[in-house]
Design a protein around this motif. Structure first.
Motif, PDB file in Angstrom:
ATOM      1  N   ASP A   1      -6.322  -4.807  13.434  1.00  0.00           N
ATOM      2  CA  ASP A   1      -6.638  -6.012  12.665  1.00  0.00           C
ATOM      3  C   ASP A   1      -5.419  -6.934  12.582  1.00  0.00           C
ATOM      4  OD1 ASP A   1      -8.285  -7.650  10.816  1.00  0.00           O
ATOM      5  OD2 ASP A   1      -6.754  -7.000   9.370  1.00  0.00           O
TER       6      ASP A   1
ATOM      7  N   ARG B   1       2.085   3.029   2.341  1.00  0.00           N
ATOM      8  CA  ARG B   1       1.717   4.024   3.341  1.00  0.00           C
ATOM      9  C   ARG B   1       1.714   3.348   4.700  1.00  0.00           C
ATOM     10  NH1 ARG B   1      -3.142   2.594   5.107  1.00  0.00           N
ATOM     11  NH2 ARG B   1      -4.667   1.714   3.699  1.00  0.00           N
ATOM     12  N   PRO B   2       1.851   4.132   5.735  1.00  0.00           N
ATOM     13  CA  PRO B   2       1.767   3.522   7.072  1.00  0.00           C
ATOM     14  C   PRO B   2       0.356   2.986   7.323  1.00  0.00           C
ATOM     15  CG  PRO B   2       2.621   5.765   7.189  1.00  0.00           C
ATOM     16  CD  PRO B   2       2.168   5.556   5.793  1.00  0.00           C
ATOM     17  N   PRO B   3       0.269   1.900   8.061  1.00  0.00           N
ATOM     18  CA  PRO B   3      -1.065   1.355   8.350  1.00  0.00           C
ATOM     19  C   PRO B   3      -1.861   2.293   9.252  1.00  0.00           C
ATOM     20  CG  PRO B   3       0.640   0.004   9.368  1.00  0.00           C
ATOM     21  CD  PRO B   3       1.327   1.086   8.617  1.00  0.00           C
ATOM     22  N   THR B   4      -3.159   2.260   9.076  1.00  0.00           N
ATOM     23  CA  THR B   4      -4.045   3.040   9.946  1.00  0.00           C
ATOM     24  C   THR B   4      -4.153   2.322  11.288  1.00  0.00           C
ATOM     25  OG1 THR B   4      -6.020   1.866   9.241  1.00  0.00           O
ATOM     26  CG2 THR B   4      -5.373   3.824   7.947  1.00  0.00           C
ATOM     27  N   PHE B   5      -4.761   3.010  12.254  1.00  0.00           N
ATOM     28  CA  PHE B   5      -4.930   2.412  13.576  1.00  0.00           C
ATOM     29  C   PHE B   5      -5.780   1.145  13.483  1.00  0.00           C
ATOM     30  CE2 PHE B   5      -7.044   2.080  17.749  1.00  0.00           C
ATOM     31  CZ  PHE B   5      -5.912   1.918  18.527  1.00  0.00           C
ATOM     32  N   SER B   6      -6.841   1.175  12.699  1.00  0.00           N
ATOM     33  CA  SER B   6      -7.705  -0.008  12.574  1.00  0.00           C
ATOM     34  C   SER B   6      -6.963  -1.154  11.876  1.00  0.00           C
ATOM     35  CB  SER B   6      -8.997   0.328  11.839  1.00  0.00           C
ATOM     36  OG  SER B   6      -8.735   0.699  10.509  1.00  0.00           O
ATOM     37  N   GLU B   7      -6.072  -0.821  10.931  1.00  0.00           N
ATOM     38  CA  GLU B   7      -5.283  -1.866  10.293  1.00  0.00           C
ATOM     39  C   GLU B   7      -4.297  -2.497  11.272  1.00  0.00           C
ATOM     40  OE1 GLU B   7      -5.290  -0.268   5.661  1.00  0.00           O
ATOM     41  OE2 GLU B   7      -3.726   0.432   7.047  1.00  0.00           O
ATOM     42  N   TRP B   8      -3.714  -1.686  12.158  1.00  0.00           N
ATOM     43  CA  TRP B   8      -2.823  -2.215  13.192  1.00  0.00           C
ATOM     44  C   TRP B   8      -3.587  -3.148  14.128  1.00  0.00           C
ATOM     45  CZ3 TRP B   8       2.053  -2.810  13.138  1.00  0.00           C
ATOM     46  CH2 TRP B   8       2.910  -1.885  12.557  1.00  0.00           C
TER      47      TRP B   8
ATOM     48  N   ARG C   1       0.828  -1.218   0.000  1.00  0.00           N
ATOM     49  CA  ARG C   1       0.000   0.000   0.000  1.00  0.00           C
ATOM     50  C   ARG C   1       0.855   1.257   0.000  1.00  0.00           C
ATOM     51  NH1 ARG C   1      -4.073  -2.414   4.411  1.00  0.00           N
ATOM     52  NH2 ARG C   1      -5.360  -3.597   2.964  1.00  0.00           N
TER      53      ARG C   1
END
Length: 165
Positions: A111, A102-109, A100
């Motif tokens: 998950d 880009r840094p992962p979002t908080f929800s992706e972290w 992607r």
């Protein structure tokens, strides 16, 4: 949603399963000793009198071991393959996250953390199943042999051994 207590319960159940497999392994070893003693007497009697030997029992000795080893190997390989498939899916997911750019979002972290925890618990459960599945064919065969040999009428070798003690 991530449930810490459910994860701990699954880990504890896998631990209990591993302990049960250990106990079953001890029972199998003990039963195997009894089978070895009984079959040793049958082989000794066969060496002394080949025509009167228990050829049925002598003929079972190798094929049953091959069948049990084949079944154990097949069951273990299936479980290992399933566990490796879980790891491969997880690595594909990580690859998608990296691509992607880009840094992962908080929800992706979150998950990812949940996926990691589930994968680890699943791997522990798979390890417990692999041990149990690998032992099961041998355990069943040893129990069947011990029952059958204990029910057989005593042969000359068993009578001679009993008289000498």
């Amino acid at each position: 949603m991530f449930d810490l207590f459910q994860q701990w319960r699954r880990l504890a159940a896998a631990g209990v399963s591993m302990q049960a497999t250990g106990v079953e392994a001890l029972k199998t070893m003990s039963g195997a000793g009894d089978v070895i003693v009984a079959r040793g007497a049958i082989m000794s009697e066969a060496a002394r009198s080949p025509l009167a030997a228990d050829h049925g029992e002598l003929g079972r000795m190798v094929p049953e071991k091959v069948a049990a080893a084949s079944r154990a190997g097949s069951d273990a390989a299936t479980l290992i393959w399933d566990n490796q498939s879980l790891w491969q899916r997880h690595m594909r997911h990580l690859g998608v996250m990296v691509m992607r750019c880009r840094p992962p979002t908080f929800s992706e972290w979150l998950d990812l953390a949940e996926r990691n925890a589930a994968l680890m618990v699943g791997s522990v459960e798979a390890s417990a199943k692999i041990g149990s599945a690998s032992l099961a064919p041998f355990s069943r065969q040893v129990k069947a042999n011990a029952r059958r040999l204990a029910a057989q009428p005593p042969g000359r070798a068993r009578r001679a051994r009993a008289k000498s003690h």
